[in-house]
Design a protein around this motif. Structure first.
Motif, short mmCIF file in Angstrom:
data_model
loop_
_atom_site.label_atom_id
_atom_site.label_comp_id
_atom_site.label_asym_id
_atom_site.label_seq_id
_atom_site.Cartn_x
_atom_site.Cartn_y
_atom_site.Cartn_z
N ASN A 1 0.82 -1.21 0.00
CA ASN A 1 0.00 0.00 0.00
C ASN A 1 0.85 1.26 0.00
OD1 ASN A 1 -2.74 -0.66 -0.15
ND2 ASN A 1 -2.71 -1.41 1.95
N LEU B 1 -7.16 10.54 1.37
CA LEU B 1 -6.57 9.22 1.18
C LEU B 1 -5.39 9.00 2.12
CD1 LEU B 1 -6.49 6.62 -0.56
CD2 LEU B 1 -4.90 7.82 -2.05
N ASN C 1 -6.69 8.43 5.55
CA ASN C 1 -7.28 7.11 5.59
C ASN C 1 -6.22 6.03 5.78
OD1 ASN C 1 -8.63 4.74 3.57
ND2 ASN C 1 -9.94 5.67 5.12
N TYR C 2 -5.12 6.13 5.03
CA TYR C 2 -4.03 5.17 5.19
C TYR C 2 -3.39 5.27 6.57
CZ TYR C 2 -3.82 3.52 0.37
OH TYR C 2 -4.09 2.94 -0.83
N PHE D 1 -5.57 3.67 9.13
CA PHE D 1 -5.51 2.21 8.96
C PHE D 1 -4.25 1.64 9.61
CE2 PHE D 1 -3.91 -1.36 6.44
CZ PHE D 1 -4.92 -2.27 6.65
N ASP E 1 -11.43 3.30 13.96
CA ASP E 1 -12.05 2.56 12.87
C ASP E 1 -13.32 3.24 12.39
OD1 ASP E 1 -10.37 0.48 12.23
OD2 ASP E 1 -11.19 -0.87 13.74
N ASN F 1 -12.35 6.07 10.28
CA ASN F 1 -11.81 5.58 9.02
C ASN F 1 -12.92 5.14 8.07
OD1 ASN F 1 -9.62 5.22 7.42
ND2 ASN F 1 -9.02 3.27 8.28
N VAL F 2 -13.96 4.52 8.61
CA VAL F 2 -15.09 4.12 7.78
C VAL F 2 -15.78 5.36 7.20
CG1 VAL F 2 -17.40 3.11 7.87
CG2 VAL F 2 -15.48 1.89 8.85
N CYS G 1 -13.76 6.53 4.39
CA CYS G 1 -13.94 5.67 3.21
C CYS G 1 -15.22 6.04 2.47
CB CYS G 1 -13.99 4.20 3.61
SG CYS G 1 -12.39 3.54 4.06
N TYR G 2 -16.29 6.32 3.20
CA TYR G 2 -17.53 6.75 2.56
C TYR G 2 -17.35 8.09 1.87
CZ TYR G 2 -20.30 2.96 4.48
OH TYR G 2 -20.82 1.73 4.77
N ARG H 1 -14.62 9.11 0.54
CA ARG H 1 -13.80 8.87 -0.65
C ARG H 1 -14.63 8.38 -1.82
NH1 ARG H 1 -9.19 4.96 0.60
NH2 ARG H 1 -9.03 5.04 -1.65
N ILE H 2 -15.81 7.83 -1.55
CA ILE H 2 -16.69 7.40 -2.63
C ILE H 2 -17.10 8.60 -3.47
CG2 ILE H 2 -18.98 6.43 -3.11
CD1 ILE H 2 -18.56 4.59 -0.72
#
Length: 161
Positions: A14, A54, A57-58, A61, A103, A106-107, A110-111, A113-114
């Protein structure tokens, strides 16, 4: 041990993928802007909200999985040693609570980032552009909604506690 090796391989893959994309996009942007240095293009590139999202987000994670590996490494306490067992449970529960919160954030990222991938479809891109142009009005509305929601939540907590 196998899980640790697989995690490290995935993490390195990654990071290499992100660095490769970062360098490629920085070169493209430096050509587009006719910039003489890649550092100037990289600075402009890092100000893009989607890439910052991004990167965060990384990082979240990696933090969560680091905490999970710390928890896994610290769980090798013998059951017979009760004096060391109780503080470990409290420490583990605190770290577990931190991982749940991180977490969850982070979720949410991720949403968010959509929304970046809405640019691929012209009709959905129109929705994303509309939201982008109305962010100041929607931000004020969201702030008012949060304040009212918190007031009602605290009132309910006080009345029905």
């Amino acid at each position: 041990r196998v899980a640790t090796v697989l995690f490290l391989i995935g993490l390195v893959a990654n990071i290499v993928g992100f660095a490769h994309t970062f360098v490629r996009e920085t070169r493209v942007r430096s050509r587009e802007a006719n910039s003489t240095t890649m550092a100037a293009a990289a600075f402009v590139f890092t100000q893009d909200v989607w890439w910052a999202l991004l990167l965060v987000n990384y990082l979240l994670f990696v933090i969560v999985w680091g905490i999970k590996f710390v928890l896994a490494a610290g769980s090798e306490v013998s059951v017979a040693d009760w004096s060391a067992y109780v503080p470990d449970i409290e420490w583990t529960s605190r770290l577990q609570a931190v991982t749940v919160v991180v977490d969850s954030a982070n979720v949410l990222l991720c949403y968010l980032r959509i929304l970046y991938f809405f640019r691929l479809n012209t009709r959905v891109n129109m929705l994303a552009r509309t939201l982008h142009h109305s962010t100041s009005a929607l931000g004020a509305l969201l702030l008012i909604f949060i304040v009212v929601y918190l007031c009602f939540s605290f009132a309910g907590l006080i009345v029905f506690s």
